[in-house]
Design an enzyme around this catalytic site. Structure first.
Site, PDB file in Angstrom:
ATOM      1  N   TYR A  86       0.843  -1.211  -0.067  1.00 48.22           N
ATOM      2  CA  TYR A  86      -0.048  -0.090  -0.037  1.00 48.22           C
ATOM      3  C   TYR A  86       0.996   1.227   0.065  1.00 48.22           C
ATOM      4  O   TYR A  86       1.679   1.584   0.803  1.00 48.22           O
ATOM      5  CB  TYR A  86      -0.824   0.056   1.082  1.00 48.22           C
ATOM      6  CG  TYR A  86      -2.290  -1.007   1.007  1.00 48.22           C
ATOM      7  CD1 TYR A  86      -2.358  -1.606   0.042  1.00 48.22           C
ATOM      8  CD2 TYR A  86      -2.881  -1.040   2.140  1.00 48.22           C
ATOM      9  CE1 TYR A  86      -3.495  -2.514  -0.040  1.00 48.22           C
ATOM     10  CE2 TYR A  86      -3.901  -2.076   2.117  1.00 48.22           C
ATOM     11  CZ  TYR A  86      -4.091  -2.611   0.968  1.00 48.22           C
ATOM     12  OH  TYR A  86      -5.280  -3.664   0.769  1.00 48.22           O
ATOM     13  N   MET A  87       0.781   1.902  -1.115  1.00 47.86           N
ATOM     14  CA  MET A  87       1.733   3.149  -1.186  1.00 47.86           C
ATOM     15  C   MET A  87       3.087   2.799  -1.124  1.00 47.86           C
ATOM     16  O   MET A  87       3.801   3.747  -0.522  1.00 47.86           O
ATOM     17  CB  MET A  87       1.061   4.243  -0.503  1.00 47.86           C
ATOM     18  CG  MET A  87      -0.576   4.422  -0.572  1.00 47.86           C
ATOM     19  SD  MET A  87      -0.881   4.848  -2.334  1.00 47.86           S
ATOM     20  CE  MET A  87      -2.669   4.603  -2.165  1.00 47.86           C
TER      21      MET A  87
END
Length: 227
Positions: free
Chosen positions: A87-88
């Site tokens: 995630y990111m």
């Protein structure tokens, strides 16, 4: 231990300091099967709190909005937070750790779940394809990174991030055994697996699979028909 279906106290700036706000309506809680985890019925998905999907560093405004969002989740009575190593590019886990440190929430009052197994194209070398990787080496290395970014010693739940048709259950079992015996992961689960896929993996494991996180909506409902 509180019974399933009980109410969780809300953790806010005030409750973190030992004060309970008046007039709150706590979320109901439930005990996750095969664990001692008492989770809020709603979990907070932390994918988007880390800024953008590219390599751009998170801005000060994005960081503040993310920390405010995590604080608001606690204010709503949520104690269960979902992450993934991708995630990111890991920034979501880093910002979450900052928010927890700022709020001074005791570790025992937060349930932290993360996922691993998806690798982007170009990882680790230019030209490498996007792929799943449930190898022993990648899984154990991923958990080390997750713990470092979240600033914790133990992850409550680790999920395999979507099914891989080339997964070798014995390889996954070896990684789970190592992560569990070393105290780095308490419980294990999967994400978007079908019933037969879960049964196939569970047959190789000593630990129970405690969760199957699914993408489910009116437009994405095939898992219902797949069992």
């Amino acid at each position: 231990m509180q019974p399933a279906g009980c109410s969780l106290p809300r953790i806010t700036h005030e409750t973190a300091a030992g004060k309970l706000p008046e007039g709150v309506t706590p979320l109901k809680a439930y005990k996750i099967p095969h664990t001692d985890l008492q989770a809020s019925r709603l979990a907070y998905g932390c994918m988007n709190i880390g800024g953008r999907w590219d390599a751009t560093s998170i801005s000060a405004d994005e960081r503040k909005a993310a920390i405010d969002a995590v604080h608001a989740a606690f204010d709503a009575g949520i104690n269960f937070f979902d992450h993934a190593d991708i995630y990111m590019h890991g920034r979501s886990e880093e910002v979450f750790a900052e928010a927890i440190a700022e709020l001074k929430v005791p570790r025992k009052d937060v349930i932290i779940q993360s996922k691993c197994g998806i690798r982007f194209s170009g990882d680790p070398n230019p030209g490498d394809p996007g792929r799943y990787d449930f190898s022993y080496e990648h899984m154990t290395r991923s958990v080390e990174g997750i713990l470092r970014r979240l600033r914790i010693d133990t992850l409550d739940i680790l999920l395999l991030h979507r099914p891989d048709p080339l997964m070798e259950p014995e390889e996954v079992a070896r990684a789970f055994d190592r992560l569990h015996s070393s105290g780095k992961v308490r419980h294990f689960g999967v994400s978007n697996f079908t019933g037969p896929q879960i049964a196939h993996l569970q047959a190789a494991l000593d630990q129970p699979l405690v969760a199957n996180q699914v993408e489910l909506s009116l437009l994405h409902h095939h898992l219902v028909n797949d069992g």
